[in-house]
Design an enzyme around this catalytic site. Structure first.
Site, PDB file in Angstrom:
ATOM      1  N   CYS A   6       2.490  -3.667   4.032  1.00  0.00           N
ATOM      2  CA  CYS A   6       1.655  -2.499   4.354  1.00  0.00           C
ATOM      3  C   CYS A   6       2.248  -1.911   5.633  1.00  0.00           C
ATOM      4  O   CYS A   6       3.430  -2.125   5.917  1.00  0.00           O
ATOM      5  CB  CYS A   6       0.175  -2.869   4.468  1.00  0.00           C
ATOM      6  SG  CYS A   6      -0.251  -4.026   5.784  1.00  0.00           S
ATOM      7  N   HIS A  31       4.550 -32.271   7.791  1.00  0.00           N
ATOM      8  CA  HIS A  31       3.839 -31.000   7.598  1.00  0.00           C
ATOM      9  C   HIS A  31       2.756 -31.089   6.521  1.00  0.00           C
ATOM     10  O   HIS A  31       1.840 -30.268   6.489  1.00  0.00           O
ATOM     11  CB  HIS A  31       4.828 -29.893   7.228  1.00  0.00           C
ATOM     12  CG  HIS A  31       5.927 -29.747   8.232  1.00  0.00           C
ATOM     13  ND1 HIS A  31       5.690 -29.351   9.526  1.00  0.00           N
ATOM     14  CD2 HIS A  31       7.254 -29.997   8.144  1.00  0.00           C
ATOM     15  CE1 HIS A  31       6.837 -29.347  10.200  1.00  0.00           C
ATOM     16  NE2 HIS A  31       7.796 -29.738   9.383  1.00  0.00           N
ATOM     17  N   HIS A  87       7.923 -25.309   7.344  1.00  0.00           N
ATOM     18  CA  HIS A  87       6.800 -26.027   7.967  1.00  0.00           C
ATOM     19  C   HIS A  87       5.445 -25.728   7.337  1.00  0.00           C
ATOM     20  O   HIS A  87       4.609 -26.618   7.236  1.00  0.00           O
ATOM     21  CB  HIS A  87       6.714 -25.686   9.462  1.00  0.00           C
ATOM     22  CG  HIS A  87       7.869 -26.225  10.246  1.00  0.00           C
ATOM     23  ND1 HIS A  87       7.885 -26.242  11.624  1.00  0.00           N
ATOM     24  CD2 HIS A  87       9.059 -26.762   9.864  1.00  0.00           C
ATOM     25  CE1 HIS A  87       9.027 -26.773  12.054  1.00  0.00           C
ATOM     26  NE2 HIS A  87       9.756 -27.094  10.996  1.00  0.00           N
ATOM     27  N   ASP A 135       0.857  -1.179   0.000  1.00  0.00           N
ATOM     28  CA  ASP A 135       0.000   0.000   0.000  1.00  0.00           C
ATOM     29  C   ASP A 135       0.901   1.240   0.000  1.00  0.00           C
ATOM     30  O   ASP A 135       2.136   1.129  -0.150  1.00  0.00           O
ATOM     31  CB  ASP A 135      -1.029  -0.049   1.148  1.00  0.00           C
ATOM     32  CG  ASP A 135      -0.422   0.153   2.538  1.00  0.00           C
ATOM     33  OD1 ASP A 135       0.808   0.360   2.644  1.00  0.00           O
ATOM     34  OD2 ASP A 135      -1.193   0.098   3.519  1.00  0.00           O
ATOM     35  N   THR A 158       1.640  -2.593   8.881  1.00  0.00           N
ATOM     36  CA  THR A 158       1.985  -3.659   9.835  1.00  0.00           C
ATOM     37  C   THR A 158       2.234  -5.011   9.164  1.00  0.00           C
ATOM     38  O   THR A 158       2.741  -5.928   9.803  1.00  0.00           O
ATOM     39  CB  THR A 158       0.816  -3.882  10.815  1.00  0.00           C
ATOM     40  OG1 THR A 158      -0.350  -4.239  10.038  1.00  0.00           O
ATOM     41  CG2 THR A 158       0.516  -2.641  11.634  1.00  0.00           C
TER      42      THR A 158
HETATM   43  C1  RB5 Z   1      -2.658   2.219   6.628  1.00  0.00           C
HETATM   44  O1  RB5 Z   1      -2.795   3.354   7.435  1.00  0.00           O
HETATM   45  C2  RB5 Z   1      -2.540   0.970   7.491  1.00  0.00           C
HETATM   46  O2  RB5 Z   1      -3.753   0.715   8.126  1.00  0.00           O
HETATM   47  C3  RB5 Z   1      -2.118  -0.220   6.651  1.00  0.00           C
HETATM   48  O3  RB5 Z   1      -0.912   0.067   6.013  1.00  0.00           O
HETATM   49  C4  RB5 Z   1      -1.851  -1.512   7.398  1.00  0.00           C
HETATM   50  O4  RB5 Z   1      -1.031  -1.331   8.497  1.00  0.00           O
HETATM   51  C5  RB5 Z   1      -3.031  -2.344   7.731  1.00  0.00           C
HETATM   52  O5  RB5 Z   1      -2.938  -3.472   8.232  1.00  0.00           O
END
Ligand code: RB5
Length: 159
Positions: A66, A134, A99, A8, A68
């Site tokens: 993204c 596995h 695995h 993203d 996280t």
């Molecule tokens: C974007 O602000 C953020 O929500 C996205 O990049 C991500 O972390 C979502 O899981």
């Protein structure tokens, strides 16, 4: 290996660093977007694009990033046959191939720095699936997917 990349808007720079890093190792890298860090891109869009490319065999494996790594992996995991794992350190990145036969690695650009991300993808792409004990577990995951896919189809008949 042919690798599909997606991110993203929060992770365009890290994605480009990783593409460069993996190209230097001889991998073929295809960027499925997004391409501009200044323009919002909802993570399910690139998550789905890369997952579909893996599912169709256009690429061998994928890298999704993204903020996280969680949202984009959740989207990718909705595509049948996709096993996308969020990893923030190299140990999990290796084990999820050995695995879980993971076919996509996901990371958070707000979680890992560039050098750690390079180590993580290196472990992921150098690891081999071990099969053996596995295999049955991977089949069990696929069975859940099939069972619920079939029941959604049944539900749609009634609408
Ligand atoms: C974007 O602000 C953020 O929500 C996205 O990049 C991500 O972390 C979502 O899981």
């Amino acid at each position: 290996m042919k690798i599909g990349f997606g991110s993203d808007h929060t992770a365009v720079e890290l994605k480009l660093e990783l593409i460069q890093h993996l190209k230097e190792q001889g991998h073929e890298c295809i960027d499925y977007g997004t391409y501009a860090s200044g323009v919002r891109m909802d993570y399910p869009v690139p998550g789905r694009a890369v997952a579909e490319a893996v599912m169709k065999g256009e690429v061998d494996k994928g890298v999704l990033i993204c903020g996280t790594g969680v949202g984009i992996s959740l989207a990718a995991n909705k595509v049948p046959g996709i096993r996308a794992a969020v990893c923030s350190e190299p140990y999990t990145a290796r084990l999820t191939v050995q695995h879980n036969n993971a076919n996509i690695i996901a990371m958070g650009a707000r979680v890992v720095g560039t050098e750690l991300a390079k180590m993580i993808v290196d472990e992921f792409f150098n690891a081999q699936y071990e099969g053996g004990r596995h295999e049955a577990r991977i089949r069990m995951i696929a069975d859940i997917e099939k069972e619920y896919g079939a029941s959604w189809e049944k539900g749609a008949e009634n609408t």
